[in-house]
Design a protein around this motif. Sequence first.
Motif, PDB file in Angstrom:
ATOM      1  N   MET A   1       7.546  10.599   4.239  1.00 55.44           N
ATOM      2  CA  MET A   1       7.808  11.986   4.599  1.00 55.44           C
ATOM      3  C   MET A   1       8.568  11.995   5.924  1.00 55.44           C
ATOM      4  O   MET A   1       8.203  11.295   6.869  1.00 55.44           O
ATOM      5  CB  MET A   1       6.481  12.755   4.739  1.00 55.44           C
ATOM      6  CG  MET A   1       6.628  14.188   5.190  1.00 55.44           C
ATOM      7  SD  MET A   1       5.011  15.005   5.346  1.00 55.44           S
ATOM      8  CE  MET A   1       4.475  15.020   3.633  1.00 55.44           C
ATOM      9  N   THR A   2       9.645  12.776   6.000  1.00 53.30           N
ATOM     10  CA  THR A   2      10.438  12.894   7.221  1.00 53.30           C
ATOM     11  C   THR A   2      10.438  14.352   7.672  1.00 53.30           C
ATOM     12  O   THR A   2      10.726  15.251   6.878  1.00 53.30           O
ATOM     13  CB  THR A   2      11.886  12.428   6.990  1.00 53.30           C
ATOM     14  OG1 THR A   2      11.874  11.061   6.540  1.00 53.30           O
ATOM     15  CG2 THR A   2      12.683  12.511   8.281  1.00 53.30           C
ATOM     16  N   LEU A   3      10.108  14.571   8.947  1.00 55.84           N
ATOM     17  CA  LEU A   3       9.985  15.916   9.487  1.00 55.84           C
ATOM     18  C   LEU A   3      10.826  16.054  10.750  1.00 55.84           C
ATOM     19  O   LEU A   3      10.999  15.095  11.504  1.00 55.84           O
ATOM     20  CB  LEU A   3       8.513  16.225   9.824  1.00 55.84           C
ATOM     21  CG  LEU A   3       7.512  16.065   8.672  1.00 55.84           C
ATOM     22  CD1 LEU A   3       6.083  16.168   9.196  1.00 55.84           C
ATOM     23  CD2 LEU A   3       7.759  17.104   7.600  1.00 55.84           C
ATOM     24  N   GLY A   4      11.353  17.253  10.984  1.00 49.77           N
ATOM     25  CA  GLY A   4      12.166  17.500  12.165  1.00 49.77           C
ATOM     26  C   GLY A   4      11.615  18.585  13.063  1.00 49.77           C
ATOM     27  O   GLY A   4      12.176  18.856  14.128  1.00 49.77           O
ATOM     28  N   CYS A   5      10.527  19.223  12.656  1.00 49.20           N
ATOM     29  CA  CYS A   5       9.936  20.305  13.451  1.00 49.20           C
ATOM     30  C   CYS A   5       9.104  19.726  14.601  1.00 49.20           C
ATOM     31  O   CYS A   5       8.636  18.587  14.544  1.00 49.20           O
ATOM     32  CB  CYS A   5       9.057  21.191  12.583  1.00 49.20           C
ATOM     33  SG  CYS A   5       9.910  21.976  11.196  1.00 49.20           S
ATOM     34  N   THR A   6       8.909  20.516  15.636  1.00 45.53           N
ATOM     35  CA  THR A   6       8.092  20.082  16.765  1.00 45.53           C
ATOM     36  C   THR A   6       6.624  20.443  16.587  1.00 45.53           C
ATOM     37  O   THR A   6       5.794  20.075  17.412  1.00 45.53           O
ATOM     38  CB  THR A   6       8.601  20.706  18.074  1.00 45.53           C
ATOM     39  OG1 THR A   6       8.602  22.139  17.927  1.00 45.53           O
ATOM     40  CG2 THR A   6      10.012  20.238  18.395  1.00 45.53           C
ATOM     41  N   ARG A   7       6.313  21.135  15.512  1.00 47.53           N
ATOM     42  CA  ARG A   7       4.918  21.542  15.266  1.00 47.53           C
ATOM     43  C   ARG A   7       4.736  21.770  13.775  1.00 47.53           C
ATOM     44  O   ARG A   7       5.606  22.311  13.108  1.00 47.53           O
ATOM     45  CB  ARG A   7       4.602  22.823  16.040  1.00 47.53           C
ATOM     46  CG  ARG A   7       3.222  23.373  15.838  1.00 47.53           C
ATOM     47  CD  ARG A   7       2.999  24.596  16.703  1.00 47.53           C
ATOM     48  NE  ARG A   7       3.187  24.320  18.119  1.00 47.53           N
ATOM     49  CZ  ARG A   7       2.990  25.207  19.090  1.00 47.53           C
ATOM     50  NH1 ARG A   7       2.597  26.436  18.782  1.00 47.53           N
ATOM     51  NH2 ARG A   7       3.187  24.878  20.345  1.00 47.53           N
TER      52      ARG A   7
END
Length: 283
Positions: free
Chosen positions: A6-12
Amino acid sequence: MSIQTMTLGCTRGEIHWEEGKGGLRVQISPNIPPPYKLCLQDTPPKTKSSNSSLRKHRILLEEPSGRLLQVLSSEMKNSDCYRISEPSAIFYVESHTGQILRSQVNQVMSANERRGESIPPISIAYEVETLRGDGDPCRPCSEAETLKAYCTADVVARGSILQIVPGKLTDWIYIKSDLILHQNQPVFTKFSSAMYKFLMKKPKKFDMDKPQKMTEMREGEFYEGIISHPSSCSASVGDGDFLWLIKFRFGRPMTECVLYWDKWVDIAQRDQGECPLSTGQDN
């Protein structure tokens, strides 16, 4: 063991892994230059079932060398923050559900299938924050850090410490305030004499999720608030008013910067911040 990615770019955000089996690799690439701070919280199920005991897992943080370091687990501490020196933070969630004795799983599952129950999902919340200075949470904020924290704080108040309830990783600090400059959420409410009597009893334990229900006897001109503070950083009850700059982490108020009020007045009168500064006596 199969590993999902899983790849995420959000800070929260929050990750829900339904009936997690095997492994999960999570890569977080925030739009924040390193180094920064990554905070993780392993959220327990909101409702307990007889299958909750089968929810076994651990969380491992990948170091720059590629070595995996266990940081959290379902049986130990469930939240902490880490310094990240690379553009992306990578951690793994390793489920032990499939490694529990098969006879135990079969017995519990066959009994609970009739009740429509399943193994609770694994839920992990994360927050990425800009690192303050060298990352030491106990180091006093510099003047520049105080000005920045003032403009981004969720709560800004003047107050003194009434009581401290120690915990293993976090202490609960009870604050009496006579000036609330700003608050996004109602951390501070009208002070009651009933709360004062409660504080003087020196309670052994306080659960932020299950606050004590008390009858308000009298309201005054002061406000009361409860915030969390790292146990590793010293705090003591005593005289003196402080500027409290408070940020929310995983829905709970945490100390960001604390300094003597007189020092803040001096800073606010001679400096210009990124936002209007106030001491409560502005013209």
